[in-house]
Design a protein around this motif. Sequence first.
Motif, short mmCIF file in Angstrom:
data_model
loop_
_atom_site.label_atom_id
_atom_site.label_comp_id
_atom_site.label_asym_id
_atom_site.label_seq_id
_atom_site.Cartn_x
_atom_site.Cartn_y
_atom_site.Cartn_z
N GLY A 190 -95.24 -92.05 25.99
CA GLY A 190 -93.99 -92.78 26.16
C GLY A 190 -94.12 -94.11 26.87
N GLY A 191 -95.29 -94.42 27.35
CA GLY A 191 -95.48 -95.65 28.12
C GLY A 191 -95.25 -96.91 27.30
N ASP A 192 -95.72 -96.91 26.05
CA ASP A 192 -95.53 -98.08 25.19
C ASP A 192 -94.06 -98.34 24.92
N ALA A 193 -93.32 -97.29 24.59
CA ALA A 193 -91.90 -97.45 24.30
C ALA A 193 -91.14 -97.93 25.53
N ALA A 194 -91.48 -97.37 26.69
CA ALA A 194 -90.81 -97.78 27.93
C ALA A 194 -91.13 -99.24 28.24
N ALA A 195 -92.36 -99.65 28.04
CA ALA A 195 -92.74 -101.05 28.30
C ALA A 195 -92.03 -102.00 27.35
N GLN A 196 -91.92 -101.61 26.09
CA GLN A 196 -91.22 -102.45 25.11
C GLN A 196 -89.74 -102.57 25.47
N LEU A 197 -89.15 -101.46 25.87
CA LEU A 197 -87.75 -101.49 26.27
C LEU A 197 -87.56 -102.39 27.48
N ARG A 249 -88.17 -91.78 33.24
CA ARG A 249 -87.64 -92.61 34.33
C ARG A 249 -87.77 -94.10 34.01
N SER A 250 -88.86 -94.47 33.38
CA SER A 250 -89.04 -95.87 32.98
C SER A 250 -88.04 -96.28 31.91
N MET A 251 -87.75 -95.36 30.99
CA MET A 251 -86.75 -95.65 29.96
C MET A 251 -85.38 -95.83 30.61
N ALA A 252 -85.05 -94.97 31.56
CA ALA A 252 -83.77 -95.09 32.27
C ALA A 252 -83.69 -96.46 32.94
N ASP A 253 -84.76 -96.86 33.61
CA ASP A 253 -84.78 -98.17 34.27
C ASP A 253 -84.60 -99.30 33.26
N GLY A 254 -85.21 -99.17 32.11
CA GLY A 254 -85.07 -100.20 31.08
C GLY A 254 -83.64 -100.37 30.62
N TYR A 255 -82.95 -99.25 30.42
CA TYR A 255 -81.54 -99.33 30.00
C TYR A 255 -80.67 -99.91 31.11
N LEU A 256 -80.94 -99.53 32.34
CA LEU A 256 -80.18 -100.10 33.45
C LEU A 256 -80.45 -101.60 33.58
N GLN A 257 -81.70 -101.99 33.35
CA GLN A 257 -82.06 -103.41 33.38
C GLN A 257 -81.29 -104.16 32.28
N ALA A 258 -81.15 -103.53 31.11
CA ALA A 258 -80.45 -104.17 29.99
C ALA A 258 -78.98 -104.43 30.32
#
Length: 120
Positions: free
Chosen positions: A4-11, A89-98
């Motif tokens: 999931g690291g790649d997807a989280a980084a892209q997000l 958790r990284s995905m959650a952070d990405g959406y909050l960042q968005a």
Amino acid sequence: MAIGGDAAAQLWNAASSGQLTMEPDAAREVAQSYLRFAGMCDGWVKDAEVLRTIHGFGSLKSAQELQDGFAEKAARAKETLGQMATAARSMADGYLQAAGILSEADQLNASALGNLPGQV
């Protein structure tokens, strides 16, 4: 890279560059789902650790090999689940960042963990 690291980084990159934007309420809802999942993974990591140390297979060589095999599977499961929790958790952070509300991450995480089954 971890699961999931790649997807989280892209997000994260899309959110940080402004390519992805979200309404705050939608971002909170998505982030809480990811954070609940991460909390569930944390519980499964603990379960996998317990399974890694199960004994009582007997003293025969084949029994010990079976026990060792289960311990190895549990160790791999623990590692995979840990990676999944980190990615969530990284995905959650990405959406909050968005949505421009990354500052709410700790509060949402606490709320998500409080809503896990078996939590008070």
